[in-house]
Design an enzyme around this catalytic site. Structure first.
Site, PDB file in Angstrom:
ATOM      1  N   ILE A 167     -19.996  -4.823 -18.390  1.00  0.00           N
ATOM      2  CA  ILE A 167     -21.182  -4.005 -18.645  1.00  0.00           C
ATOM      3  C   ILE A 167     -22.431  -4.886 -18.675  1.00  0.00           C
ATOM      4  O   ILE A 167     -22.631  -5.688 -19.605  1.00  0.00           O
ATOM      5  CB  ILE A 167     -21.027  -3.186 -19.954  1.00  0.00           C
ATOM      6  CG1 ILE A 167     -19.725  -2.374 -19.895  1.00  0.00           C
ATOM      7  CG2 ILE A 167     -22.237  -2.283 -20.177  1.00  0.00           C
ATOM      8  CD1 ILE A 167     -19.513  -1.539 -18.634  1.00  0.00           C
ATOM      9  N   ARG A 276     -37.745 -30.361   9.111  1.00  0.00           N
ATOM     10  CA  ARG A 276     -36.713 -31.408   9.089  1.00  0.00           C
ATOM     11  C   ARG A 276     -36.680 -32.138  10.437  1.00  0.00           C
ATOM     12  O   ARG A 276     -36.447 -31.507  11.479  1.00  0.00           O
ATOM     13  CB  ARG A 276     -35.348 -30.761   8.807  1.00  0.00           C
ATOM     14  CG  ARG A 276     -34.164 -31.693   8.924  1.00  0.00           C
ATOM     15  CD  ARG A 276     -34.213 -32.774   7.891  1.00  0.00           C
ATOM     16  NE  ARG A 276     -32.943 -33.501   7.808  1.00  0.00           N
ATOM     17  CZ  ARG A 276     -32.836 -34.708   7.259  1.00  0.00           C
ATOM     18  NH1 ARG A 276     -33.916 -35.334   6.789  1.00  0.00           N
ATOM     19  NH2 ARG A 276     -31.670 -35.298   7.185  1.00  0.00           N
ATOM     20  N   GLU A 371     -21.020  -1.535  -8.154  1.00  0.00           N
ATOM     21  CA  GLU A 371     -21.459  -0.202  -7.679  1.00  0.00           C
ATOM     22  C   GLU A 371     -20.674   0.207  -6.427  1.00  0.00           C
ATOM     23  O   GLU A 371     -21.224   0.817  -5.499  1.00  0.00           O
ATOM     24  CB  GLU A 371     -22.973  -0.153  -7.475  1.00  0.00           C
ATOM     25  CG  GLU A 371     -23.691  -0.335  -8.805  1.00  0.00           C
ATOM     26  CD  GLU A 371     -25.169  -0.047  -8.776  1.00  0.00           C
ATOM     27  OE1 GLU A 371     -25.581   0.859  -8.040  1.00  0.00           O
ATOM     28  OE2 GLU A 371     -25.893  -0.735  -9.510  1.00  0.00           O
TER      29      GLU A 371
HETATM   30  C1  LIG Z   1     -21.762  -8.913 -12.027  1.00  0.00           C
HETATM   31  C2  LIG Z   1     -21.177  -7.558 -12.272  1.00  0.00           C
HETATM   32  C3  LIG Z   1     -21.900  -6.598 -12.979  1.00  0.00           C
HETATM   33  C4  LIG Z   1     -21.327  -5.339 -13.237  1.00  0.00           C
HETATM   34  N1  LIG Z   1     -22.036  -4.423 -13.981  1.00  0.00           N
HETATM   35  C5  LIG Z   1     -21.451  -3.237 -14.296  1.00  0.00           C
HETATM   36  C6  LIG Z   1     -22.131  -2.306 -15.151  1.00  0.00           C
HETATM   37  O1  LIG Z   1     -23.268  -2.525 -15.584  1.00  0.00           O
HETATM   38  N2  LIG Z   1     -21.496  -1.165 -15.496  1.00  0.00           N
HETATM   39  C7  LIG Z   1     -20.246  -0.868 -15.039  1.00  0.00           C
HETATM   40  O2  LIG Z   1     -19.733   0.191 -15.389  1.00  0.00           O
HETATM   41  N3  LIG Z   1     -19.572  -1.725 -14.223  1.00  0.00           N
HETATM   42  C8  LIG Z   1     -20.147  -2.901 -13.838  1.00  0.00           C
HETATM   43  N4  LIG Z   1     -19.485  -3.793 -13.025  1.00  0.00           N
HETATM   44  C9  LIG Z   1     -18.127  -3.475 -12.595  1.00  0.00           C
HETATM   45  C10 LIG Z   1     -18.008  -3.114 -11.133  1.00  0.00           C
HETATM   46  O3  LIG Z   1     -18.534  -1.849 -10.880  1.00  0.00           O
HETATM   47  C11 LIG Z   1     -16.544  -3.261 -10.756  1.00  0.00           C
HETATM   48  O4  LIG Z   1     -16.261  -4.656 -10.759  1.00  0.00           O
HETATM   49  C12 LIG Z   1     -16.204  -2.664  -9.401  1.00  0.00           C
HETATM   50  O5  LIG Z   1     -16.249  -1.257  -9.468  1.00  0.00           O
HETATM   51  C13 LIG Z   1     -14.841  -3.110  -8.914  1.00  0.00           C
HETATM   52  O6  LIG Z   1     -13.892  -2.899  -9.902  1.00  0.00           O
HETATM   53  P1  LIG Z   1     -12.892  -4.085 -10.334  1.00  0.00           P
HETATM   54  O7  LIG Z   1     -13.690  -5.297 -10.592  1.00  0.00           O
HETATM   55  O8  LIG Z   1     -12.018  -3.571 -11.397  1.00  0.00           O
HETATM   56  O9  LIG Z   1     -12.060  -4.378  -9.024  1.00  0.00           O
HETATM   57  P2  LIG Z   1     -10.776  -3.574  -8.517  1.00  0.00           P
HETATM   58  O10 LIG Z   1     -10.974  -2.117  -8.693  1.00  0.00           O
HETATM   59  O11 LIG Z   1      -9.572  -4.213  -9.077  1.00  0.00           O
HETATM   60  O12 LIG Z   1     -10.872  -3.895  -6.966  1.00  0.00           O
HETATM   61  C14 LIG Z   1     -10.634  -5.226  -6.474  1.00  0.00           C
HETATM   62  C15 LIG Z   1     -10.914  -5.264  -5.008  1.00  0.00           C
HETATM   63  O13 LIG Z   1     -10.025  -4.389  -4.340  1.00  0.00           O
HETATM   64  C16 LIG Z   1     -10.621  -3.979  -3.130  1.00  0.00           C
HETATM   65  N5  LIG Z   1     -10.466  -2.510  -3.031  1.00  0.00           N
HETATM   66  C17 LIG Z   1     -10.929  -1.557  -3.848  1.00  0.00           C
HETATM   67  N6  LIG Z   1     -10.546  -0.347  -3.431  1.00  0.00           N
HETATM   68  C18 LIG Z   1      -9.803  -0.542  -2.302  1.00  0.00           C
HETATM   69  C19 LIG Z   1      -9.098   0.306  -1.407  1.00  0.00           C
HETATM   70  N7  LIG Z   1      -9.092   1.631  -1.587  1.00  0.00           N
HETATM   71  N8  LIG Z   1      -8.438  -0.249  -0.363  1.00  0.00           N
HETATM   72  C20 LIG Z   1      -8.430  -1.588  -0.190  1.00  0.00           C
HETATM   73  N9  LIG Z   1      -9.066  -2.443  -0.999  1.00  0.00           N
HETATM   74  C21 LIG Z   1      -9.741  -1.934  -2.039  1.00  0.00           C
HETATM   75  C22 LIG Z   1     -12.089  -4.409  -3.158  1.00  0.00           C
HETATM   76  O14 LIG Z   1     -12.255  -5.564  -2.362  1.00  0.00           O
HETATM   77  C23 LIG Z   1     -12.297  -4.756  -4.610  1.00  0.00           C
HETATM   78  O15 LIG Z   1     -13.279  -5.753  -4.784  1.00  0.00           O
HETATM   79  C24 LIG Z   1     -20.046  -5.037 -12.733  1.00  0.00           C
HETATM   80  C25 LIG Z   1     -19.346  -6.004 -11.982  1.00  0.00           C
HETATM   81  C26 LIG Z   1     -19.893  -7.239 -11.759  1.00  0.00           C
HETATM   82  C27 LIG Z   1     -19.116  -8.246 -10.944  1.00  0.00           C
END
Ligand SMILES: Cc1cc2nc3c(=O)[nH]c(=O)nc-3n(C[C@H](O)[C@H](O)[C@H](O)COP(=O)(O)OP(=O)(O)OC[C@H]3O[C@@H](n4cnc5c(N)ncnc54)[C@H](O)[C@@H]3O)c2cc1C
Length: 403
Positions: A167, A276, A371
């Site tokens: 978050i 450069r 997002e």
């Molecule tokens: C710096 C940062 C700030 C953030 N800020 C917020 C915030 O303010 N509020 C909030 O609610 N969330 C926030 N997030 C969370 C962000 O929205 C999630 O990280 C994102 O939705 C991905 O979820 P996850 O990290 O659980 O990855 P996972 O859901 O585990 O996904 C991992 C990877 O799987 C792959 N993938 C996903 N779906 C599929 C598919 N259907 N088929 C094949 N591959 C797929 C993608 O490459 C993805 O990156 C933030 C994340 C970061 C890194």
């Protein structure tokens, strides 16, 4: 000053050009081109940027409703994108501070009650309150509908239990818009949005998280966190739709931020390549360098066209699910490549910690994940295409039948 020819594109109106040029002047005078702050210093830098952006009146573009401090009755998507693009060119953290005020209060702008707007949006627009958007959970990132954080109604209150993670602004926010399962229906149809003040008993910052390009980030825990029913945003069970509508606006603006990072990388690369000296020439004299610069410039213009098309369509009142997804996918992926090319042009200087292109290399990375990761954007685009194709084939059959 960077190339601003795109401000004459037909997607933008005269007031947008003035906004971009005015912010460019403000940013040059007020934002430091400093190394990333780390740890608690990031919190201070972020708070400071929110109040500077409030004092400069730029946060008015992050909220909708002139009665509540907004620049217009609805969020001006093109204005939002121009601001993010310009801030990102100067400072990733300034862009972050601006963007989170909008994302964190977007659900209130779109679906909040008059009392919620009065209480929260006014403070967001002046920078006197910091906003956050709490959707993701440890087991529900891309698959939002798998969320487990639950809100149980008890009389005139809801009681929240569960966790949210990743978050942004976690730990420094004054309030969080939290999405929780309320169980009206299974999956995406049983989720509701709430505004939760940061000092509500039962809400705890369980962990602060350090990331590649530092900004305030945390895991939150809700343990019997009681909130009045008047803090519900929109109807019960509509939370998923509210989150997706909010993301439809802010996804395009993530693409705009990526564009700003890419433009800065090209500016830096041009400066370096033309100064450069090597082999009795400048680096820019070599055709291999020119080809690289050409690819960078074309990728930037292609991304910009997608960003401002999506923003313009939304400002015409159109649904932009597909166009926003295209803009985010192309702008973030191509910005990563443009920035990588800039690092290559700089040679060893490109990988020195906190050199401008090295910072950009880290700044861009998370935009391809949050997002909605690029893979999720692809699925959204394909789903919309297939929906259109099914509708058109139905229409063709109808036409054939009536002929
Ligand atoms: C710096 C940062 C700030 C953030 N800020 C917020 C915030 O303010 N509020 C909030 O609610 N969330 C926030 N997030 C969370 C962000 O929205 C999630 O990280 C994102 O939705 C991905 O979820 P996850 O990290 O659980 O990855 P996972 O859901 O585990 O996904 C991992 C990877 O799987 C792959 N993938 C996903 N779906 C599929 C598919 N259907 N088929 C094949 N591959 C797929 C993608 O490459 C993805 O990156 C933030 C994340 C970061 C890194």
């Amino acid at each position: 000053m960077a190339d601003t020819h795109y401000l004459d594109w037909p997607f933008l109106e005269p007031h947008h050009r003035e906004l971009a040029l005015g912010l460019e002047r403000w940013a040059a005078a007020n934002l430091d081109d400093a190394p990333h702050a780390r740890g608690r210093a990031t919190d201070d830098a972020c708070r400071q940027l929110v109040s500077q952006l409030g004092a400069g009146h730029w946060l008015r573009y992050a909220v909708g409703g002139t009665a509540y401090g907004g620049s217009a009755e609805t969020i001006d998507t093109r204005g939002l994108c121009l601001i993010r693009e310009t801030l990102a060119r100067h400072s990733g953290l300034a862009d972050f501070a601006f963007a989170m005020q909008g994302l964190g209060s977007g659900a209130i702008t779109l679906h909040g009650s008059a009392a919620q707007k009065d209480s929260y949006l006014k403070r967001v627009a002046t920078g006197s309150a910091i906003a956050a958007f709490a959707l993701s959970e440890p087991e529900a990132g891309s698959d939002v509908a798998a969320m487990q954080c639950a809100a149980r109604q008890e009389g005139d209150s809801y009681v929240l239990n569960g966790e949210k993670t990743w978050i942004s602004n976690g730990g420094i926010a004054d309030f969080y818009v939290v999405f929780a399962r309320t169980g009206e229906a299974p999956g995406a149809r049983g989720i509701t949005a709430f505004v939760v003040d940061a000092d509500t008993p039962g809400l705890e910052v369980a962990e602060r998280i350090e990331v590649i390009a530092p900004h305030p980030l945390a895991r939150l825990r809700f343990a019997n966190c009681r909130i009045p029913a008047r803090q519900r945003v929109g109807e019960a069970g509509q939370g998923f739709k509210i989150a997706m509508r909010t993301l439809d606006i802010f996804r395009t603006s993530v693409a705009a931020a990526a564009l700003g990072f890419a433009r800065r990388a090209l500016d830096e690369a041009l400066r370096r390549a033309t100064t450069r000296r090597m082999f009795n020439h400048t680096l820019a004299d070599f055709q291999l360098t020119q080809a690289r610069l050409a690819d960078m410039a074309a990728a930037i213009d292609a991304a910009a066209l997608l960003v401002y098309r999506a923003a313009w369509l939304r400002d015409q009142g159109r649904t932009v699910t597909k166009e926003a997804a295209m803009a985010k996918m192309v702008a973030t992926e191509s910005a990563q490549q443009v920035i990588d090319a800039a690092v290559q042009i700089f040679g060893a200087l490109g990988v020195v910690s906190d050199a401008p292109v090295e910072r950009l290399y880290r700044d861009i990375r998370a935009l391809r994940i949050y997002e909605g990761a690029t893979e999720v954007q692809k699925l959204i685009i394909a789903r919309e295409l297939l929906k259109d194709a099914a509708t058109h084939s139905g229409t063709e059959k109808d036409i054939r039948r009536t002929n």
